[in-house]
Write an enzyme that holds these catalytic residues in place. Structure first.
Site, PDB file in Angstrom:
ATOM      1  N   GLU A 137      -9.764  -0.554   5.125  1.00  0.00           N
ATOM      2  CA  GLU A 137     -10.327  -0.003   6.348  1.00  0.00           C
ATOM      3  C   GLU A 137     -11.640  -0.700   6.717  1.00  0.00           C
ATOM      4  OE1 GLU A 137      -8.333   1.807   7.878  1.00  0.00           O
ATOM      5  OE2 GLU A 137      -7.914   3.763   7.007  1.00  0.00           O
ATOM      6  N   ASN A 178      -7.306  -0.250  14.042  1.00  0.00           N
ATOM      7  CA  ASN A 178      -8.731  -0.428  13.764  1.00  0.00           C
ATOM      8  C   ASN A 178      -9.000  -1.734  13.025  1.00  0.00           C
ATOM      9  OD1 ASN A 178      -7.616   0.076  11.316  1.00  0.00           O
ATOM     10  ND2 ASN A 178      -8.881   1.846  10.795  1.00  0.00           N
ATOM     11  N   ASP A 231       0.837  -1.208   0.000  1.00  0.00           N
ATOM     12  CA  ASP A 231       0.000   0.000   0.000  1.00  0.00           C
ATOM     13  C   ASP A 231       0.871   1.257   0.000  1.00  0.00           C
ATOM     14  OD1 ASP A 231       0.991  -0.067   2.590  1.00  0.00           O
ATOM     15  OD2 ASP A 231      -0.943  -0.265   3.570  1.00  0.00           O
ATOM     16  N   HIS A 241      -7.388  -2.772  10.283  1.00  0.00           N
ATOM     17  CA  HIS A 241      -7.162  -2.761   8.835  1.00  0.00           C
ATOM     18  C   HIS A 241      -5.948  -3.612   8.447  1.00  0.00           C
ATOM     19  CE1 HIS A 241      -4.492   1.170   8.781  1.00  0.00           C
ATOM     20  NE2 HIS A 241      -3.756   0.108   9.018  1.00  0.00           N
TER      21      HIS A 241
HETATM   22  C1  GLP Z   1      -0.376   1.122   8.448  1.00  0.00           C
HETATM   23  C2  GLP Z   1      -0.213   0.465   7.061  1.00  0.00           C
HETATM   24  C3  GLP Z   1      -0.291  -1.039   7.136  1.00  0.00           C
HETATM   25  C4  GLP Z   1       0.429  -1.483   8.394  1.00  0.00           C
HETATM   26  C5  GLP Z   1      -0.417  -1.091   9.571  1.00  0.00           C
HETATM   27  C6  GLP Z   1       0.205  -1.372  10.916  1.00  0.00           C
HETATM   28  O1  GLP Z   1      -1.230   2.219   8.386  1.00  0.00           O
HETATM   29  N1  GLP Z   1      -1.129   0.921   6.063  1.00  0.00           N
HETATM   30  O2  GLP Z   1       0.238  -1.635   5.978  1.00  0.00           O
HETATM   31  O3  GLP Z   1       0.619  -2.866   8.375  1.00  0.00           O
HETATM   32  O4  GLP Z   1      -0.857   0.258   9.471  1.00  0.00           O
HETATM   33  O5  GLP Z   1       1.274  -0.526  11.171  1.00  0.00           O
HETATM   34  P1  GLP Z   1       2.324  -0.741  12.335  1.00  0.00           P
HETATM   35  O6  GLP Z   1       3.091  -1.985  12.012  1.00  0.00           O
HETATM   36  O7  GLP Z   1       3.191   0.478  12.315  1.00  0.00           O
HETATM   37  O8  GLP Z   1       1.543  -0.905  13.604  1.00  0.00           O
END
Ligand code: GLP
Length: 242
Positions: free
Chosen positions: A143, A136, A67, A138
């Protein structure tokens, strides 16, 4: 779906790294899709170490970025492009022509979705995906409320994502939309690892594993994946009932 709980983030990251490396060793032209974020940083450090130490050839491996923040240029330290440059590409010899990431500054972002879907189709799908989980629930930028059967798409970011996302940026940054592979890609992927570590992820992990399977918590789709593995450290697993 399989659930693996590790003593700590180090053990979790070592295992996730060896899953990635094993996939490449079994299939030299493997298609690997990876997430950015804080969670997999140690995993990628171990991947780099093993590939360098064992001189594993990755020239034929295809890299797909999960992403990207729409409108954030690749030289911004909060972008996924920048993340992968820092944690993987500056250390490993991927072929530039085998790297596919959403271009956040494209004039027609929808064409980026079409391009990515086409690339993945031509490659006959993704062999291994490593994803994190948002606060959340995702995955990527899928989302809450996202239909499970979507391929690449553009998303209006959830409030939680916008505020949590600030942690990746040096200064307050306007985040409005994301561009992401869809959950249909995840379901069509050979093997999916979902990683979570730390106490702050414990509640959303409980909802993911013990709540209903629903797009209210997009990560709950992992429970429908025949070859999905949820990998947690003890802290992220701390609220699970069993
Ligand atoms: C982000 C990204 C995801 C990521 C997730 C968790 O917003 N879009 O691809 O896996 O949230 O992030 P983190 O590993 O920093 O908790």
């Amino acid at each position: 779906m399989q659930l693996n709980i590790f003593e700590d983030n180090d053990a979790l990251s070592r295992e996730a790294a060896s899953e990635i490396v094993n996939t490449i060793q079994q299939k030299s032209n493997a298609v690997i899709c990876l997430a950015s974020g804080s969670t997999p940083i140690l995993t990628y450090k171990y991947v780099v170490e093993i590939i360098q130490r064992d001189k594993i050839d990755i020239a034929d491996v295809t890299f797909i970025g999960l992403d990207e923040w729409l409108g954030i240029p690749p030289d911004n330290e909060g972008s996924c492009h920048y993340f992968f440059q820092q944690h993987l590409f500056q250390h490993l010899r991927f072929s530039a022509s085998n790297i596919y990431m959403f271009r956040a500054m494209a004039e027609r972002p929808i064409s980026e979705c079409e391009r990515m879907d086409k690339v993945i189709r031509h490659l006959n799908g993704i062999d291994l995906m490593l994803v994190g989980i948002g606060m959340n629930g995702h995955i990527g930028f899928n989302e809450p409320g996202v239909p499970f059967n979507k391929y690449s798409h553009i998303v209006d970011l959830d409030e939680t994502t916008v505020s949590v996302g600030q942690k990746y940026f040096k200064e307050a940054t306007v985040l409005k939309q994301g561009i992401t592979l869809g959950l249909q890609h995840l379901m069509e992927t050979g093997k999916v690892l979902l990683l979570a570590n730390g106490e702050k992820k414990a509640l959303i992990i409980k909802q993911t594993i013990e709540g209903e399977i629903s797009n209210k918590v997009p990560a709950s789709i992992m429970r429908q994946h025949p070859n999905g593995i949820i990998m947690l450290d003890k802290e992220a697993a701390s609220l699970l009932s069993h």
